[in-house]
Each structure stands twice: as C-alpha cells, then as structure tokens.
Design a protein around this motif. Sequence first.
Motif, PDB file in Angstrom:
ATOM      1  N   THR A   1      36.929  27.933  39.449  1.00 39.56           N
ATOM      2  CA  THR A   1      35.627  28.582  39.629  1.00 39.56           C
ATOM      3  C   THR A   1      35.697  30.040  39.190  1.00 39.56           C
ATOM      4  O   THR A   1      34.814  30.531  38.485  1.00 39.56           O
ATOM      5  N   GLY A   2      36.737  30.714  39.611  1.00 40.93           N
ATOM      6  CA  GLY A   2      36.905  32.124  39.236  1.00 40.93           C
ATOM      7  C   GLY A   2      37.098  32.303  37.748  1.00 40.93           C
ATOM      8  O   GLY A   2      36.595  33.256  37.142  1.00 40.93           O
TER       9      GLY A   2
ATOM     10  N   ALA B   1      35.870  30.445  35.404  1.00 44.45           N
ATOM     11  CA  ALA B   1      34.594  30.213  34.726  1.00 44.45           C
ATOM     12  C   ALA B   1      33.655  31.404  34.831  1.00 44.45           C
ATOM     13  O   ALA B   1      32.826  31.623  33.956  1.00 44.45           O
ATOM     14  N   THR B   2      33.781  32.193  35.888  1.00 43.43           N
ATOM     15  CA  THR B   2      32.864  33.311  36.102  1.00 43.43           C
ATOM     16  C   THR B   2      33.490  34.671  35.827  1.00 43.43           C
ATOM     17  O   THR B   2      32.801  35.681  35.901  1.00 43.43           O
ATOM     18  N   ALA B   3      34.772  34.719  35.535  1.00 45.08           N
ATOM     19  CA  ALA B   3      35.462  36.002  35.306  1.00 45.08           C
ATOM     20  C   ALA B   3      35.035  36.608  33.969  1.00 45.08           C
ATOM     21  O   ALA B   3      34.863  35.895  32.986  1.00 45.08           O
ATOM     22  N   PRO B   4      34.879  37.925  33.939  1.00 44.84           N
ATOM     23  CA  PRO B   4      34.517  38.584  32.682  1.00 44.84           C
ATOM     24  C   PRO B   4      35.742  38.749  31.769  1.00 44.84           C
ATOM     25  O   PRO B   4      36.283  39.845  31.618  1.00 44.84           O
TER      26      PRO B   4
END
Length: 181
Positions: A128-129, A131-134
């Motif tokens: 999850t992290g 997929a959303t990490a910049p």
Amino acid sequence: AEQLAREVERRAPSVATLANEYIERWAKPRKRSWKEDQRIIKADVLPDLGKWKAAEVKRSDITRLLDRKVATAPIAANRLLAVMRRMFNFAVERGILDYSPASNVKAPAPEGRRNRVLSDEEIRVFWTGLATAPITPHVAAACSAIGVAGGVLDSQLLMFDEARLPTALHSVLANLSGSET
C-alpha cells in the motif's frame, strides 16, 4: 626498588576500577549502547573479577567466565567476550596493562544469521505504501520486482544505503515492524 615495586602493585587498578574507567572514558563518549556494556560488566564480570587486580586476570579466567555463560546464554557469552575484549584493550591502549587477557580468545558460541520475516499485515502496509509513495516509477518497479521475486522484503532491498533510496521509501520501510527470527 622493592618499595617502589610494592607501591606500583598497591596502585594497580582493580577490575572494578578499570571497568569504571572504561565506561567513563571510552564507552560513554563513543557508544550509544554504553549502558549495555555497563550492565554486562556489572552482571557478569564484577561478581567474579571485580576485586581482582586487572593485571592478575589471565586468559583462563576469561574462558572460565565464558564457559559458565555459554551454558545458559550462548549469544550473551559472545557479547560478554566482546565487552571484556574492548575493556582490556582499552587498558592496554592506556598503558594500564601490558597485554589483554582477552586477546586470542575465540567466541564461545556460533552466531546464526537472523532473517527478517514480515507478517501479512506488514506486507500489506509495504505494498500500500509503495503504491502511494512519491517515488519514481523506476524505483517502484524495482521494489515491486524484488517483493514479487522474494515474496517478502528481505535484505536484498535493505542493502541499499540511505542516499540511494528515496526518503519516501524509507518512510514506508520505517512503518514495518516485523519480527526477527
């Protein structure tokens, strides 16, 4: 000359005095884990050797302590040796002793490799992290490939130094709280 020899012998530090000097002058300024050194010394060294003159400690005394410790706590015996070795090396460096009785003493227990094992929840947090990490798509793809190939995030990814991984990815990794086995 005989009186001088007696005076030198009288002034020779005890193991307890040496331990205190080691903690204050070497461990505290250089090690964040100095309290662990202090705990090991108080629990395992001082009860047997604390009143001894540091110069009287022999290699056989070191191995005797280690043999006793390895019977109940093998890895702790290795830590005990490491602390005694550092403390007696400190004494040699400072001119307190001419040689270290802990030199050439082998670790009493084999050290096994510890493997990082992630729980199902930690794997979910990672994906999850990720997929959303910049982070750049290339870094995300590399992390995905490593995760898929290995099934878990292992030392393959953790070998990279901090400068080579984006800060965002480190924050994802920091949220993992897996257990050591």
